[in-house]
Design an enzyme around this catalytic site. Structure first.
Site, PDB file in Angstrom:
ATOM      1  N   HIS A   1       0.812  -1.218   0.000  1.00  0.00           N
ATOM      2  CA  HIS A   1       0.000   0.000   0.000  1.00  0.00           C
ATOM      3  C   HIS A   1       0.839   1.259   0.000  1.00  0.00           C
ATOM      4  O   HIS A   1       0.307   2.358  -0.126  1.00  0.00           O
ATOM      5  CB  HIS A   1      -1.042  -0.003   1.131  1.00  0.00           C
ATOM      6  CG  HIS A   1      -0.511  -0.358   2.476  1.00  0.00           C
ATOM      7  ND1 HIS A   1      -0.024   0.576   3.334  1.00  0.00           N
ATOM      8  CD2 HIS A   1      -0.390  -1.547   3.103  1.00  0.00           C
ATOM      9  CE1 HIS A   1       0.382  -0.036   4.448  1.00  0.00           C
ATOM     10  NE2 HIS A   1       0.171  -1.328   4.327  1.00  0.00           N
TER      11      HIS A   1
ATOM     12  N   HIS B   1       2.088   8.719  -0.579  1.00  0.00           N
ATOM     13  CA  HIS B   1       0.782   8.439  -1.187  1.00  0.00           C
ATOM     14  C   HIS B   1       0.796   9.129  -2.543  1.00  0.00           C
ATOM     15  O   HIS B   1       1.204  10.281  -2.637  1.00  0.00           O
ATOM     16  CB  HIS B   1      -0.354   9.004  -0.326  1.00  0.00           C
ATOM     17  CG  HIS B   1      -0.365   8.436   1.070  1.00  0.00           C
ATOM     18  ND1 HIS B   1      -1.135   7.359   1.430  1.00  0.00           N
ATOM     19  CD2 HIS B   1       0.320   8.794   2.178  1.00  0.00           C
ATOM     20  CE1 HIS B   1      -0.941   7.069   2.713  1.00  0.00           C
ATOM     21  NE2 HIS B   1      -0.054   7.930   3.197  1.00  0.00           N
TER      22      HIS B   1
ATOM     23  N   HIS C   1       4.613  11.419   4.120  1.00  0.00           N
ATOM     24  CA  HIS C   1       4.347  11.442   5.553  1.00  0.00           C
ATOM     25  C   HIS C   1       5.599  11.029   6.314  1.00  0.00           C
ATOM     26  O   HIS C   1       6.109   9.928   6.112  1.00  0.00           O
ATOM     27  CB  HIS C   1       3.201  10.482   5.897  1.00  0.00           C
ATOM     28  CG  HIS C   1       1.873  10.955   5.385  1.00  0.00           C
ATOM     29  ND1 HIS C   1       0.802  10.121   5.169  1.00  0.00           N
ATOM     30  CD2 HIS C   1       1.466  12.204   5.033  1.00  0.00           C
ATOM     31  CE1 HIS C   1      -0.220  10.839   4.728  1.00  0.00           C
ATOM     32  NE2 HIS C   1       0.151  12.103   4.622  1.00  0.00           N
TER      33      HIS C   1
ATOM     34  N   THR D   1      -4.163   7.299   8.402  1.00  0.00           N
ATOM     35  CA  THR D   1      -5.039   7.246   7.223  1.00  0.00           C
ATOM     36  C   THR D   1      -5.110   5.829   6.658  1.00  0.00           C
ATOM     37  O   THR D   1      -5.613   5.618   5.563  1.00  0.00           O
ATOM     38  CB  THR D   1      -4.537   8.208   6.125  1.00  0.00           C
ATOM     39  OG1 THR D   1      -3.215   7.803   5.729  1.00  0.00           O
ATOM     40  CG2 THR D   1      -4.495   9.635   6.623  1.00  0.00           C
TER      41      THR D   1
END
Ligand SMILES: *[C@@H]1O[C@H](CO)[C@@H](O)[C@H](O)[C@H]1NC(C)=O
Ligand SMILES: *[C@@H]1O[C@H](CO)[C@@H](O)[C@H](O)[C@H]1NC(C)=O
Ligand SMILES: *[C@@H]1O[C@H](CO)[C@@H](O)[C@H](O)[C@H]1NC(C)=O
Ligand SMILES: [Zn+2]
Length: 311
Positions: free
Chosen positions: A83, A123, A146, A229
């Site tokens: 991810h 992301h 992040h 998140t």
């Protein structure tokens, strides 16, 4: 900020133990998050949309980034967890740090404690008009980084996730430019080595966190209380977001978009969570004083008082 020098270390591929947890980003899959993780249906979730006009200007101390100019105690582990791409310093290294090296940490802003660097990840989108998790003044940037920090009063991230003041995440937006910038080059060079899901690599270079930030202005930032998140969506995060942007080139961006997410024939893109309701939270923006005043110490205390009634 100054670019770091880059030193050679070793090049070994190892595998990482944590991060094996799978979840998807399609709309349907995101709706499933709260079935398996109750935290994901909380009231103070992230990401959110931020509008500069609605943020509350507040006098608060600058954010101090200690050790951001030092080379990270390497080797740095890069991992495709299906991810995201995440960078971290393996645990054993932390305990064996030599020569007075230490993990970078931050304090200041609305933080009451020191928060130590834990890792960072990204992301990004399949297309240039999406990818960032937070939206700033209606703009969704092509990528967001992040940098995760753990409150030093907690022993590890799992413990920190149990507390509202457990983590601080610094969020940085990227804008697309034509030519490769040097900030991401070290990292992007290694992306082909972790193309497959669950692949890891120990980088043969180390770098400083500030080398990733170039000349970014860290004086002005937004801050609010939110969550991870990704599942388990723990409401343990103080978010600090910088409106000044970093840059990524078209070709660097495409290397991120070629990573596999572990699903046959599918690439790792659009790994951003849907916007979450603000509910009764406030977003603060740091008032940047042209010159500091003798009242600064006093203002610090006042701003801390305002923070607490939210929780
Ligand atoms: C990821 O790799 C590690 C180390 O090889 C292995 O122990 C783990 O089972 C793998 N996880 C998945 C989900 O394949
Ligand atoms: C985290 O720290 C707590 C408290 O010290 C400990 O009980 C727990 O085993 C640690 N967890 C991990 C994953 O290291
Ligand atoms: C370090 O890694 C880079 C990228 O994988 C590679 O091109 C380079 O040859 C490596 N250098 C050494 C000394 O192993
Ligand atoms: Zn993230």
């Amino acid at each position: 900020m100054k670019f770091s020098t880059v030193i050679l270390l070793l090049s070994v591929s190892i595998c990482q133990v944590y991060g094996g947890h799978r979840f998807g980003y399609s709309r349907a899959e995101q709706r499933m998050w709260s079935r398996t993780h109750q935290g994901c249906s909380g009231k103070y979730q992230s990401p959110i949309a931020i509008s500069s006009g609605k943020a509350i200007p507040l006098t608060m101390p600058a954010l101090e980034m200690v050790g951001y100019h030092n080379l990270l105690p390497g080797p740095i582990l890069m991992h495709n967890n299906g991810h995201s791409v995440s960078l971290s310093i393996p645990k054993h290294t932390k305990e064996e740090v030599e020569g007075g090296a230490f993990m970078p940490y931050i304090f200041g802003g609305k933080l009451k404690n020191e928060y130590e660097f834990e890792g960072l990840h990204f992301h990004w989108g399949d297309k240039n008009n999406r990818g960032s998790e937070h939206v700033l003044n209606d703009i969704r940037f092509p990528m967001e980084m992040h940098i995760i920090h753990r409150n030093k009063k907690y022993a590890n991230v799992s413990e920190a996730l149990e507390h509202p003041d457990g983590l601080t995440v610094l969020a940085f937006f990227y804008q697309l430019i034509e030519n490769d910038g040097s900030e991401l080059q070290n990292l992007v060079r290694n992306l082909p080595h972790i193309r497959e899901y669950n692949q890891s690599e120990l980088m043969n270079t180390t770098f400083s966190l500030s080398s990733l930030l170039g000349n970014l202005d860290t004086e002005r930032f937004y801050t609010y209380k939110g969550s991870l998140t990704t599942p388990p969506c723990s409401e343990a995060v103080t978010w600090i977001l910088f409106p000044d942007t970093l840059t990524v080139s078209v070709s660097q961006m495409s290397k991120f978009r070629h990573l596999s997410n572990g699903v046959e024939g599918s690439v790792l893109v659009d790994n951003y969570r849907a916007l979450q309701p603000l509910n009764n939270r406030h977003i603060f923006v740091r008032k940047v004083n042209i010159k500091s005043t003798p009242l600064e110490g006093l203002n610090k205390e006042i701003s801390y008082i305002k923070w607490d009634w939210l929780y």
